[in-house]
Design a protein around this motif. Structure first.
Motif, PDB file in Angstrom:
ATOM      1  N   SER A   1      32.547  82.696 -59.743  1.00  0.00           N
ATOM      2  CA  SER A   1      33.441  82.675 -58.897  1.00  0.00           C
ATOM      3  C   SER A   1      34.016  81.318 -58.361  1.00  0.00           C
ATOM      4  CB  SER A   1      33.085  83.673 -57.392  1.00  0.00           C
ATOM      5  OG  SER A   1      32.408  84.612 -57.836  1.00  0.00           O
ATOM      6  N   ALA A   2      33.460  80.537 -57.964  1.00  0.00           N
ATOM      7  CA  ALA A   2      33.921  79.157 -57.686  1.00  0.00           C
ATOM      8  C   ALA A   2      34.728  78.443 -58.738  1.00  0.00           C
ATOM      9  CB  ALA A   2      32.567  78.397 -57.494  1.00  0.00           C
ATOM     10  N   LEU A   3      34.273  78.530 -60.020  1.00  0.00           N
ATOM     11  CA  LEU A   3      35.027  78.192 -61.043  1.00  0.00           C
ATOM     12  C   LEU A   3      36.279  78.995 -61.252  1.00  0.00           C
ATOM     13  CD1 LEU A   3      34.839  76.058 -63.424  1.00  0.00           C
ATOM     14  CD2 LEU A   3      33.921  77.892 -64.806  1.00  0.00           C
TER      15      LEU A   3
ATOM     16  N   ALA B   1      42.198  78.869 -60.446  1.00  0.00           N
ATOM     17  CA  ALA B   1      43.300  79.452 -59.944  1.00  0.00           C
ATOM     18  C   ALA B   1      44.240  78.465 -59.247  1.00  0.00           C
ATOM     19  CB  ALA B   1      42.753  80.611 -59.034  1.00  0.00           C
ATOM     20  N   ALA B   2      43.765  77.658 -58.212  1.00  0.00           N
ATOM     21  CA  ALA B   2      44.097  76.671 -57.306  1.00  0.00           C
ATOM     22  C   ALA B   2      44.767  75.520 -58.201  1.00  0.00           C
ATOM     23  CB  ALA B   2      43.162  76.013 -56.418  1.00  0.00           C
ATOM     24  N   PHE B   3      44.147  75.144 -59.227  1.00  0.00           N
ATOM     25  CA  PHE B   3      44.772  74.176 -60.113  1.00  0.00           C
ATOM     26  C   PHE B   3      45.835  74.777 -60.750  1.00  0.00           C
ATOM     27  CE2 PHE B   3      41.046  71.664 -59.690  1.00  0.00           C
ATOM     28  CZ  PHE B   3      41.462  70.293 -59.458  1.00  0.00           C
ATOM     29  N   ALA B   4      45.694  75.934 -61.393  1.00  0.00           N
ATOM     30  CA  ALA B   4      47.029  76.720 -62.177  1.00  0.00           C
ATOM     31  C   ALA B   4      47.994  76.742 -61.100  1.00  0.00           C
ATOM     32  CB  ALA B   4      46.435  78.062 -62.578  1.00  0.00           C
ATOM     33  N   THR B   5      47.780  77.151 -60.114  1.00  0.00           N
ATOM     34  CA  THR B   5      49.115  77.393 -58.955  1.00  0.00           C
ATOM     35  C   THR B   5      49.841  76.220 -58.847  1.00  0.00           C
ATOM     36  OG1 THR B   5      47.759  79.191 -57.747  1.00  0.00           O
ATOM     37  CG2 THR B   5      49.543  78.438 -56.670  1.00  0.00           C
ATOM     38  N   VAL B   6      49.021  74.936 -58.751  1.00  0.00           N
ATOM     39  CA  VAL B   6      49.844  73.991 -58.386  1.00  0.00           C
ATOM     40  C   VAL B   6      50.586  73.306 -59.561  1.00  0.00           C
ATOM     41  CG1 VAL B   6      49.328  71.403 -57.749  1.00  0.00           C
ATOM     42  CG2 VAL B   6      48.516  73.233 -56.557  1.00  0.00           C
TER      43      VAL B   6
ATOM     44  N   GLY C   1      40.745  77.938 -50.807  1.00  0.00           N
ATOM     45  CA  GLY C   1      39.743  77.200 -50.459  1.00  0.00           C
ATOM     46  C   GLY C   1      38.806  77.673 -49.304  1.00  0.00           C
ATOM     47  N   LEU C   2      39.384  78.670 -48.716  1.00  0.00           N
ATOM     48  CA  LEU C   2      38.681  79.620 -47.498  1.00  0.00           C
ATOM     49  C   LEU C   2      37.790  80.488 -48.455  1.00  0.00           C
ATOM     50  CD1 LEU C   2      41.063  80.162 -44.688  1.00  0.00           C
ATOM     51  CD2 LEU C   2      39.155  78.532 -44.748  1.00  0.00           C
TER      52      LEU C   2
ATOM     53  N   GLN D   1      36.622  80.226 -51.417  1.00  0.00           N
ATOM     54  CA  GLN D   1      35.660  79.489 -52.151  1.00  0.00           C
ATOM     55  C   GLN D   1      34.631  78.927 -51.122  1.00  0.00           C
ATOM     56  OE1 GLN D   1      36.802  76.205 -54.374  1.00  0.00           O
ATOM     57  NE2 GLN D   1      35.293  76.621 -55.789  1.00  0.00           N
ATOM     58  N   LEU D   2      34.789  78.617 -49.964  1.00  0.00           N
ATOM     59  CA  LEU D   2      33.994  78.243 -48.679  1.00  0.00           C
ATOM     60  C   LEU D   2      33.088  79.351 -48.480  1.00  0.00           C
ATOM     61  CD1 LEU D   2      33.331  76.099 -46.858  1.00  0.00           C
ATOM     62  CD2 LEU D   2      34.716  77.340 -45.128  1.00  0.00           C
ATOM     63  N   ASN D   3      33.426  80.554 -48.365  1.00  0.00           N
ATOM     64  CA  ASN D   3      32.678  81.732 -48.270  1.00  0.00           C
ATOM     65  C   ASN D   3      31.717  82.164 -49.507  1.00  0.00           C
ATOM     66  OD1 ASN D   3      33.687  82.406 -45.658  1.00  0.00           O
ATOM     67  ND2 ASN D   3      35.557  83.666 -46.579  1.00  0.00           N
ATOM     68  N   VAL D   4      32.189  81.864 -50.790  1.00  0.00           N
ATOM     69  CA  VAL D   4      31.359  81.911 -51.920  1.00  0.00           C
ATOM     70  C   VAL D   4      30.123  81.046 -51.959  1.00  0.00           C
ATOM     71  CG1 VAL D   4      31.353  81.382 -54.351  1.00  0.00           C
ATOM     72  CG2 VAL D   4      33.322  82.789 -53.229  1.00  0.00           C
ATOM     73  N   HIS D   5      30.500  79.884 -51.385  1.00  0.00           N
ATOM     74  CA  HIS D   5      29.652  78.671 -51.526  1.00  0.00           C
ATOM     75  C   HIS D   5      28.410  79.181 -50.327  1.00  0.00           C
ATOM     76  CE1 HIS D   5      30.635  75.651 -54.077  1.00  0.00           C
ATOM     77  NE2 HIS D   5      32.057  76.230 -53.941  1.00  0.00           N
TER      78      HIS D   5
END
Length: 103
Positions: free
Chosen positions: A20-22, A27-32, A50-51, A53-57
């Motif tokens: 999930s984190a990966l 997805a964030a890198f692809a969007t940018v 990012g939010l 991913q924070l929940n996933v962590h």
């Protein structure tokens, strides 16, 4: 539940968290990288990812959720976040005040 089943369950949780984190990072890198949206929308998408991913962590790696037993840990993290935000915010206020006085 025997130790072997516990180990498999925990390992499965770590694998799901890692995947999930990966996926969220990609997805964030692809969007940018691929310029999929206007700049303001891109910032919002990256912030939302990012939010998430924070929940996933918190859930998969720190084992913090909303159960009764983990509420103390969650309160500790929220308090630490509040103190950190106050320190960073106060520092930024002082720096911007000094910047405007120098102009």
């Amino acid at each position: 539940m025997d130790d072997r089943a516990k180990y498999r369950r925990e390992l499965r949780g770590y694998a799901i968290g890692f995947a999930s984190a990966l996926a969220l990072t990609c997805a964030a890198f692809a969007t940018v990288h691929f310029d999929l949206a206007p700049a303001g929308t891109t910032i919002g998408i990256v912030f939302a990812l990012g939010l998430i991913q924070l929940n996933v962590h918190f859930r998969f790696f720190l084992h913090i959720d909303l159960k009764k037993s983990a509420r103390d840990d969650l309160q500790l993290i929220l308090f630490s976040t509040l103190i950190t935000l106050l320190m960073v915010g106060g520092t930024l206020i002082i720096l911007f005040n000094l910047y405007h006085r120098m102009m």
